[in-house]
Every structure is written in C-alpha cells, then in structure tokens.
Design a protein around this motif. Structure first.
Motif, PDB file in Angstrom:
ATOM      1  N   GLU A 195      40.452  52.185  52.103  1.00 42.69           N
ATOM      2  CA  GLU A 195      39.808  52.256  50.793  1.00 42.69           C
ATOM      3  C   GLU A 195      40.829  52.120  49.671  1.00 42.69           C
ATOM      4  N   ARG A 196      42.012  52.712  49.872  1.00 43.60           N
ATOM      5  CA  ARG A 196      43.051  52.629  48.846  1.00 43.60           C
ATOM      6  C   ARG A 196      43.489  51.192  48.625  1.00 43.60           C
ATOM      7  N   LEU A 197      43.737  50.471  49.726  1.00 44.62           N
ATOM      8  CA  LEU A 197      44.176  49.084  49.598  1.00 44.62           C
ATOM      9  C   LEU A 197      43.096  48.211  48.978  1.00 44.62           C
ATOM     10  N   ALA A 198      41.850  48.452  49.335  1.00 40.95           N
ATOM     11  CA  ALA A 198      40.761  47.661  48.768  1.00 40.95           C
ATOM     12  C   ALA A 198      40.744  47.788  47.251  1.00 40.95           C
ATOM     13  N   ALA A 199      40.866  49.008  46.745  1.00 37.32           N
ATOM     14  CA  ALA A 199      40.868  49.221  45.296  1.00 37.32           C
ATOM     15  C   ALA A 199      42.136  48.665  44.659  1.00 37.32           C
ATOM     16  N   ALA A 200      43.280  48.863  45.319  1.00 41.00           N
ATOM     17  CA  ALA A 200      44.549  48.388  44.762  1.00 41.00           C
ATOM     18  C   ALA A 200      44.586  46.867  44.688  1.00 41.00           C
ATOM     19  N   TYR A 201      44.127  46.192  45.759  1.00 44.70           N
ATOM     20  CA  TYR A 201      44.119  44.733  45.750  1.00 44.70           C
ATOM     21  C   TYR A 201      43.096  44.182  44.757  1.00 44.70           C
ATOM     22  N   ALA A 202      42.047  44.915  44.515  1.00 49.04           N
ATOM     23  CA  ALA A 202      41.027  44.462  43.578  1.00 49.04           C
ATOM     24  C   ALA A 202      41.476  44.572  42.130  1.00 49.04           C
ATOM     25  N   PHE A 203      42.218  45.635  41.785  1.00 47.71           N
ATOM     26  CA  PHE A 203      42.437  45.947  40.374  1.00 47.71           C
ATOM     27  C   PHE A 203      43.899  46.012  39.938  1.00 47.71           C
ATOM     28  N   ASP A 204      44.852  45.995  40.867  1.00 46.48           N
ATOM     29  CA  ASP A 204      46.247  46.227  40.491  1.00 46.48           C
ATOM     30  C   ASP A 204      47.184  45.072  40.802  1.00 46.48           C
ATOM     31  N   ARG A 205      46.648  43.922  41.191  1.00 45.38           N
ATOM     32  CA  ARG A 205      47.484  42.768  41.522  1.00 45.38           C
ATOM     33  C   ARG A 205      47.521  41.792  40.343  1.00 45.38           C
ATOM     34  N   PRO A 206      48.611  41.050  40.168  1.00 41.79           N
ATOM     35  CA  PRO A 206      48.714  40.116  39.032  1.00 41.79           C
ATOM     36  C   PRO A 206      47.823  38.891  39.222  1.00 41.79           C
ATOM     37  N   PRO A 207      47.506  38.193  38.136  1.00 42.32           N
ATOM     38  CA  PRO A 207      46.582  37.045  38.192  1.00 42.32           C
ATOM     39  C   PRO A 207      47.294  35.778  38.657  1.00 42.32           C
ATOM     40  N   VAL A 208      47.700  35.760  39.912  1.00 47.03           N
ATOM     41  CA  VAL A 208      48.490  34.654  40.446  1.00 47.03           C
ATOM     42  C   VAL A 208      47.618  33.481  40.879  1.00 47.03           C
ATOM     43  N   HIS A 209      46.457  33.759  41.461  1.00 37.35           N
ATOM     44  CA  HIS A 209      45.664  32.708  42.107  1.00 37.35           C
ATOM     45  C   HIS A 209      45.230  31.610  41.140  1.00 37.35           C
ATOM     46  N   GLN A 210      44.780  31.975  39.947  1.00 31.69           N
ATOM     47  CA  GLN A 210      44.328  30.945  39.031  1.00 31.69           C
ATOM     48  C   GLN A 210      45.463  30.039  38.589  1.00 31.69           C
ATOM     49  N   HIS A 211      46.680  30.599  38.458  1.00 39.40           N
ATOM     50  CA  HIS A 211      47.840  29.772  38.105  1.00 39.40           C
ATOM     51  C   HIS A 211      48.131  28.753  39.205  1.00 39.40           C
ATOM     52  N   ILE A 212      48.055  29.187  40.459  1.00 34.53           N
ATOM     53  CA  ILE A 212      48.349  28.281  41.571  1.00 34.53           C
ATOM     54  C   ILE A 212      47.266  27.209  41.707  1.00 34.53           C
ATOM     55  N   LEU A 213      46.012  27.575  41.510  1.00 34.38           N
ATOM     56  CA  LEU A 213      44.941  26.584  41.583  1.00 34.38           C
ATOM     57  C   LEU A 213      45.091  25.530  40.494  1.00 34.38           C
ATOM     58  N   ARG A 214      45.556  25.930  39.309  1.00 36.76           N
ATOM     59  CA  ARG A 214      45.808  24.939  38.263  1.00 36.76           C
ATOM     60  C   ARG A 214      46.929  23.994  38.674  1.00 36.76           C
ATOM     61  N   ALA A 215      47.943  24.527  39.353  1.00 37.78           N
ATOM     62  CA  ALA A 215      49.055  23.691  39.798  1.00 37.78           C
ATOM     63  C   ALA A 215      48.627  22.699  40.869  1.00 37.78           C
ATOM     64  N   ALA A 216      47.537  23.002  41.587  1.00 33.47           N
ATOM     65  CA  ALA A 216      47.077  22.114  42.648  1.00 33.47           C
ATOM     66  C   ALA A 216      46.488  20.818  42.103  1.00 33.47           C
ATOM     67  N   ARG A 217      46.059  20.804  40.849  1.00 28.41           N
ATOM     68  CA  ARG A 217      45.556  19.590  40.191  1.00 28.41           C
ATOM     69  C   ARG A 217      44.440  18.923  41.009  1.00 28.41           C
ATOM     70  N   LEU A 218      43.384  19.680  41.249  1.00 30.80           N
ATOM     71  CA  LEU A 218      42.221  19.112  41.932  1.00 30.80           C
ATOM     72  C   LEU A 218      41.614  18.001  41.080  1.00 30.80           C
ATOM     73  N   ASP A 219      41.230  16.904  41.730  1.00 30.23           N
ATOM     74  CA  ASP A 219      40.766  15.746  40.968  1.00 30.23           C
ATOM     75  C   ASP A 219      39.300  15.836  40.564  1.00 30.23           C
ATOM     76  N   ARG A 220      38.545  16.787  41.138  1.00 29.32           N
ATOM     77  CA  ARG A 220      37.140  16.920  40.762  1.00 29.32           C
ATOM     78  C   ARG A 220      36.661  18.327  41.131  1.00 29.32           C
ATOM     79  N   PRO A 221      35.637  18.822  40.438  1.00 31.65           N
ATOM     80  CA  PRO A 221      35.074  20.127  40.797  1.00 31.65           C
ATOM     81  C   PRO A 221      34.405  20.059  42.167  1.00 31.65           C
ATOM     82  N   ALA A 222      34.403  21.182  42.857  1.00 33.53           N
ATOM     83  CA  ALA A 222      33.760  21.263  44.171  1.00 33.53           C
ATOM     84  C   ALA A 222      32.331  21.763  44.020  1.00 33.53           C
TER      85      ALA A 222
END
Length: 244
Positions: free
Chosen positions: A8-35
C-alpha cells in the motif's frame, strides 16, 4: 511468489511522489500520429498510463500486482486498468496501434513478453520501450551524486530487477524490429520537499519513517541554497513489427 510491489505504501508513493518523467520521454519519442488504442504494459501506479492521454484516444494500463492500482483512478481517470502479465496479455490480436512499456520488462520473461506485445500490436503500430534511471545527480556539482551513493548503501535495492538494452534483445525472433534508439537526459527543477518524497518512494525503502528522517537530515545541506536541477538519464526505443 510475493512481489516487492505488493505494498500500500509503494502504491501511494508511486502515484503521488514520483517526478513527471513519462510525459517528457513520450514527447522525445516524436510519434508521427495520435493512437486510437494504446496499451501500457506494467503500468505500476498509473503515471506512465496517464501520460498516454495526450497521444491516444483510448488507453489501457496493465499491471501484474493489483495493490499497485489502488490510486490508478485518481492518477489516470481517463484510462481503464486491467490486472495481467506481459507474458500472457489478456487482449485480442492486433488491437492496439500503440504499446508502451516503461521499465517494466526488466522484470519480465522477455521472449514470451515480446511475442505477446508483437501479437497485440496492430499492423503499422508502434511499440515504445523506454526506461530512465533514478535522479542520482544534479546539474550543479557532485554533492547529490555522493549523497545518493550513500543513500543506496544505507538502503540497498532488492533483487529482481535486470538491466535491459533494447538493442540486444532477440527482437526478430519475437516478431519485432528496432526502428530507433534515443538517449535522453532530463533536467528537472526540484525542491527539497519534492526530492525528499521521491527518495523515500522507492522499493529500496522498507521503513519510510526511518528513511525520511535520515534523508531529511542529510539532504537539507544540499538544498540550503535553494532548488536543484536533478538530472534523469534514460532512453526511448521505437519498435514495430518485423518484416515478414
């Protein structure tokens, strides 16, 4: 077998205490069209799934540990979540035009997991395999890197994680091919409190109270002059079906 993520601790910590990394990486992927339909394999608490909302109309997050999904509805309210494993994806063939896996295949049995991803990926679809390291250093010197080394020694990481290089995977035998591999280095302005929450959110910390006290006392001098720019290295690999 019990998972270190069944917490339960990890679930809450991963949900609310991690930095916003994923959206930055998805932007770097340069997808050519929406899915139209996207699948996030090994979604954890749902942060990586939430990031897909900007690039896909319908999003499903798949996670093998039910406890990690405790806050998924809050983290990614537009997504649907399913309990399942990468090695046996509970979906039909060719139903997703985008599949992502953010650091999750480091725990998987790779050949069957890759074959399953190839199976559910639609013709012409894209598979983004990406990962990033812990924020171990800052852009302003070695003090944070030295601190993080002491932190890892005091709170060692549990077994189970294995390094993964997409360029060395048996892709062709699993029906996939590598189109691109890009190294990424994110620079994230970070406050003392944000970094403190981040460090005690990891799987290497069993007792958040003990770790928080130690981290607060030893990190405070590093942030005495203000915020730090934390450097997070990573990569994103773009894959598709292998030619027949």
């Amino acid at each position: 077998m019990a998972s270190v993520y069944d917490s339960e601790r990890l679930a809450a910590a991963y949900a609310f205490d991690r930095p916003p990394v994923h959206q930055h990486i998805l932007r770097a992927a340069r997808l050519d069209r929406p899915a139209h339909r996207a699948l996030d394999v090994g979604c954890g608490a749902g942060l990586s799934t939430a990031a897909l909302a900007s690039v896909a109309q319908h999003v499903i997050g798949l996670e093998p540990v039910p406890a990690m999904l405790a806050h998924s509805g809050t983290v990614a309210p537009r997504a649907r979540f399913v309990v399942g494993t990468a090695e046996q994806l509970p979906f039909g063939t060719g139903v997703f035009d985008l599949v992502t896996a953010a650091g999750s295949l480091n725990y998987a049995d790779l050949p069957p997991a890759l074959r399953e991803i190839a199976r559910v990926l639609a013709p012409g679809g894209t598979f983004l395999l990406y990962d990033f390291s812990e924020g171990r250093r800052s852009a302003s010197g070695d003090a944070l890197a030295d601190w993080f080394a002491a932190f890892e020694q005091r709170f060692p990481w549990p077994a189970g994680w294995r390094p993964l290089d997409p360029r060395e995977l048996p892709l062709a035998a699993c029906g996939l091919r590598l189109l691109d591999h890009t190294g990424i280095e994110l620079h994230l302005p970070t406050t003392f409190e944000d970094y403190l929450r981040y460090t005690v959110s990891g799987v290497n910390v069993d007792s958040a109270v003990e770790a928080r006290d130690w981290c607060r006392d030893t990190l405070a001098p590093l942030f005495a002059a203000g915020d730090l720019t934390v450097v997070v290295p990573g990569y994103v690999a773009t894959l598709s079906h292998a030619p027949v």
